[in-house]
Design a protein around this motif. Structure first.
Motif, PDB file in Angstrom:
ATOM      1  N   LEU A 234      26.283  47.638 -35.021  1.00 15.59           N
ATOM      2  CA  LEU A 234      26.137  48.137 -33.644  1.00 15.59           C
ATOM      3  C   LEU A 234      26.196  46.998 -32.631  1.00 15.59           C
ATOM      4  N   MET A 235      25.793  45.786 -33.074  1.00 15.60           N
ATOM      5  CA  MET A 235      25.835  44.635 -32.176  1.00 15.60           C
ATOM      6  C   MET A 235      27.197  43.944 -32.222  1.00 15.60           C
ATOM      7  N   GLY A 236      28.106  44.499 -33.022  1.00 14.29           N
ATOM      8  CA  GLY A 236      29.458  43.940 -33.112  1.00 14.29           C
ATOM      9  C   GLY A 236      29.519  42.626 -33.870  1.00 14.29           C
ATOM     10  N   GLU A 237      28.551  42.394 -34.760  1.00 18.03           N
ATOM     11  CA  GLU A 237      28.507  41.104 -35.451  1.00 18.03           C
ATOM     12  C   GLU A 237      29.071  41.141 -36.870  1.00 18.03           C
ATOM     13  N   VAL A 238      29.280  42.351 -37.403  1.00 19.22           N
ATOM     14  CA  VAL A 238      29.914  42.423 -38.728  1.00 19.22           C
ATOM     15  C   VAL A 238      31.093  43.394 -38.697  1.00 19.22           C
ATOM     16  N   ARG A 239      31.993  43.162 -39.613  1.00 23.39           N
ATOM     17  CA  ARG A 239      33.171  44.000 -39.762  1.00 23.39           C
ATOM     18  C   ARG A 239      33.046  44.724 -41.100  1.00 23.39           C
ATOM     19  N   ILE A 240      33.566  45.938 -41.184  1.00 19.57           N
ATOM     20  CA  ILE A 240      33.438  46.714 -42.428  1.00 19.57           C
ATOM     21  C   ILE A 240      34.812  47.024 -42.990  1.00 19.57           C
ATOM     22  N   GLU A 241      34.953  46.803 -44.303  1.00 17.23           N
ATOM     23  CA  GLU A 241      36.173  47.227 -44.997  1.00 17.23           C
ATOM     24  C   GLU A 241      35.757  48.259 -46.027  1.00 17.23           C
ATOM     25  N   GLN A 242      36.647  49.222 -46.264  1.00 20.00           N
ATOM     26  CA  GLN A 242      36.344  50.229 -47.263  1.00 20.00           C
ATOM     27  C   GLN A 242      37.345  50.119 -48.405  1.00 20.00           C
TER      28      GLN A 242
END
Ligand SMILES: [Zn+2]
Length: 322
Positions: free
Chosen positions: A304-312
């Motif tokens: 939510l703070m834009g500090e991590v990226r998610i891959e699926q």
């Protein structure tokens, strides 16, 4: 707004436990000619006797209790509700979002099992969580005796009851409330702030079938309490807190520090389960629901703070620092 001049009288009911919670605390409160119970312990003889003894010490009788107000739906805060109300018809109050959980509605509980099945799969701990999921499934039948019977009156943020203001503080539970007495600064905080332990912000199924971003909400709820002029906080477990602002600030700093630790592990993509294993080692399996809540809570907050990226990949989520 009406401000009470007289200070409420708080009669703590404290029942020791060998668990890390140290004590189960609930409170008889006298204010503005009213007598009410905040939380109701666990359903044990120890809690019952402690409740009856405290009532006697105040010189009052059960039929003089005007209401039972519960801070959140967890079993260790509602234990005596049915027993007390089987003897005396006392109105019960809880946050609106507590009702489904207090009534243990089967469709909701089934949906909740499904939610956790999915969640643990996405977070990379499908196998390790199988025992926990079995327990969760069995608890639907097993815990039917915990269903809160009778009518429940609902409370919402900003409501006034017996001179106290209701403050919504979602995080530890989605329906958590604090009772705040503005004139004296007295707060009854349930498990929102426990001095000796972190108030695990538990991952939960939200109203719309989504995941509640528990830790993110918990942090906001802590900040919300900092805006009040609370001088003393009566907790659901452990000691009375005489310096609530300092304790809250420490808890906010702890969240920051933990987030930094997690971020350092995310220079290459990892699942929530991999992070939990790394942080908690041999405690990962026995404490799985708690440690997964903690890590997922942090990853949601960082997202939510834009500090991590998610891959699926294959329906499993991998997190990486952006
Ligand atoms: Zn509790």
């Amino acid at each position: 707004m009406k401000v009470s001049i007289k200070t409420p009288t708080i009669h703590p009911i404290i029942v020791p436990t060998t668990s890390s919670l140290k004590t189960f605390n609930f409170y008889l409160v006298e204010n503005e000619e009213k007598l009410f119970l905040v939380d109701a312990g666990v359903n044990t003889d120890e809690c019952w006797h402690a409740f009856i003894n405290t009532l006697k010490q105040t010189g009052r009788k059960m039929d003089e209790i005007d209401a039972i107000i519960i801070t959140h739906n967890h079993a260790d805060h509602i234990g005596l509700v049915n027993k007390i109300r089987s003897k005396m018809d006392i109105p019960l109050y809880a946050h609106q979002d507590a009702i489904t959980r207090l009534k243990r509605e089967t469709p909701f509980l089934q949906k909740r099992v499904h939610f956790f099945e999915n969640l643990y799969k996405e977070m990379g701990c499908k196998e390790e969580a199988s025992d926990q999921l079995e327990r969760l499934k069995r608890s639907i039948e097993k815990n039917k005796h915990q269903i809160i019977t009778g009518e429940i009156n609902t409370l919402l943020d900003g409501d006034e009851i017996f001179g106290f203001r209701i403050i919504e503080v979602p995080g530890h539970a989605p329906d958590h409330i604090v009772l705040y007495h503005e004139g004296s600064g007295i707060m009854l905080v349930g498990d929102h702030i426990i001095e000796h332990s972190p108030s695990n912000a538990l991952v939960e199924l939200g109203k719309n079938g989504d995941r509640i971003r528990s830790l993110y909400l918990y942090e906001q709820s802590l900040q919300k309490l900092l805006q009040l002029r609370g001088t003393i906080a009566y907790s659901g477990h452990g000691a009375v807190i005489h310096n609530p602002h300092q304790v809250i600030e420490n808890k906010l700093r702890r969240i920051e520090r933990k987030a930094e630790r997690i971020k350092r592990l995310l220079s290459y993509p990892k699942t929530a389960a991999a992070i939990a294993k790394r942080l908690y080692k041999e405690r990962y399996i026995p404490l799985l629901p708690l440690v997964m809540s903690e890590v997922i809570g942090h990853l949601d907050r960082l997202e939510l703070m834009g500090e991590v990226r998610i891959e699926q990949r294959d329906h499993v989520y991998y997190y990486k620092v952006d």
